[in-house]
Design a protein around this motif. Structure first.
Motif, PDB file in Angstrom:
ATOM      1  N   TRP A  60     -10.351   1.622   5.353  1.00 38.73           N
ATOM      2  CA  TRP A  60     -11.657   1.024   5.648  1.00 38.73           C
ATOM      3  C   TRP A  60     -11.472  -0.266   6.426  1.00 38.73           C
ATOM      4  CZ3 TRP A  60     -13.954  -3.610   4.930  1.00 38.73           C
ATOM      5  CH2 TRP A  60     -15.311  -3.679   5.236  1.00 38.73           C
ATOM      6  N   PRO A  62      -1.790   2.980  -5.452  1.00 40.60           N
ATOM      7  CA  PRO A  62      -2.649   4.137  -5.714  1.00 40.60           C
ATOM      8  C   PRO A  62      -3.516   4.482  -4.494  1.00 40.60           C
ATOM      9  CG  PRO A  62      -2.972   2.407  -7.366  1.00 40.60           C
ATOM     10  CD  PRO A  62      -2.047   1.868  -6.326  1.00 40.60           C
ATOM     11  N   ALA A  63      -4.078   5.665  -4.537  1.00 39.21           N
ATOM     12  CA  ALA A  63      -4.866   6.177  -3.415  1.00 39.21           C
ATOM     13  C   ALA A  63      -6.058   5.290  -3.078  1.00 39.21           C
ATOM     14  CB  ALA A  63      -5.341   7.591  -3.706  1.00 39.21           C
ATOM     15  N   ASN A  64      -6.697   4.677  -4.078  1.00 35.10           N
ATOM     16  CA  ASN A  64      -7.875   3.855  -3.767  1.00 35.10           C
ATOM     17  C   ASN A  64      -7.512   2.649  -2.914  1.00 35.10           C
ATOM     18  OD1 ASN A  64      -6.596   2.413  -5.782  1.00 35.10           O
ATOM     19  ND2 ASN A  64      -8.458   2.020  -6.952  1.00 35.10           N
ATOM     20  N   SER A  65      -6.292   2.126  -3.043  1.00 37.15           N
ATOM     21  CA  SER A  65      -5.862   1.018  -2.197  1.00 37.15           C
ATOM     22  C   SER A  65      -5.661   1.490  -0.759  1.00 37.15           C
ATOM     23  CB  SER A  65      -4.566   0.412  -2.719  1.00 37.15           C
ATOM     24  OG  SER A  65      -4.783  -0.212  -3.953  1.00 37.15           O
ATOM     25  N   ARG A  66      -5.201   2.707  -0.619  1.00 32.78           N
ATOM     26  CA  ARG A  66      -5.035   3.243   0.734  1.00 32.78           C
ATOM     27  C   ARG A  66      -6.375   3.409   1.423  1.00 32.78           C
ATOM     28  NH1 ARG A  66       0.073   7.349   0.355  1.00 32.78           N
ATOM     29  NH2 ARG A  66       1.383   5.796  -0.615  1.00 32.78           N
ATOM     30  N   TRP A  67      -7.381   3.856   0.680  1.00 35.07           N
ATOM     31  CA  TRP A  67      -8.711   3.976   1.279  1.00 35.07           C
ATOM     32  C   TRP A  67      -9.254   2.609   1.658  1.00 35.07           C
ATOM     33  CZ3 TRP A  67      -9.922   8.096   3.563  1.00 35.07           C
ATOM     34  CH2 TRP A  67      -9.535   9.332   3.074  1.00 35.07           C
ATOM     35  N   SER A  68      -8.931   1.615   0.864  1.00 35.64           N
ATOM     36  CA  SER A  68      -9.346   0.254   1.175  1.00 35.64           C
ATOM     37  C   SER A  68      -8.694  -0.204   2.482  1.00 35.64           C
ATOM     38  CB  SER A  68      -8.965  -0.683   0.029  1.00 35.64           C
ATOM     39  OG  SER A  68      -9.277  -2.006   0.344  1.00 35.64           O
ATOM     40  N   THR A 101       0.818  -1.211   0.000  1.00 35.28           N
ATOM     41  CA  THR A 101       0.000   0.000   0.000  1.00 35.28           C
ATOM     42  C   THR A 101       0.856   1.268   0.000  1.00 35.28           C
ATOM     43  OG1 THR A 101      -1.753  -1.154   1.143  1.00 35.28           O
ATOM     44  CG2 THR A 101      -1.826   1.223   1.225  1.00 35.28           C
TER      45      THR A 101
END
Length: 74
Positions: A36, A27-33, A23
């Protein structure tokens, strides 16, 4: 949380650690995952019974300390 064996918990822990390593450059979407996931699992710790905590090797105090951490902290 349903009862998980020590082996399954150890494997899951290893998967999470590997995911955290990926992570850092993901990318940023993986960080949000990841955020979460941290939020969800920390809330689950707060809902566990003393027996469930004992099964995973945590004290109530350790679970509380982890459970109240903000999602952005490791």
């Amino acid at each position: 949380m349903s009862g998980m064996s020590d082996v399954r918990l150890a494997l899951h822990s290893q998967e999470l650690e590997a995911e955290q390593g990926r992570t850092l450059s993901a990318p940023a979407n993986s960080r949000w995952s990841l955020f979460w996931h941290r939020s969800h699992t920390r809330k689950a710790l707060l809902d566990m019974t003393a027996e469930q905590l004992r099964d995973i090797g945590l004290s109530a105090e350790q679970a509380r300390q982890e459970g109240v951490k903000p999602f952005w902290r490791k």
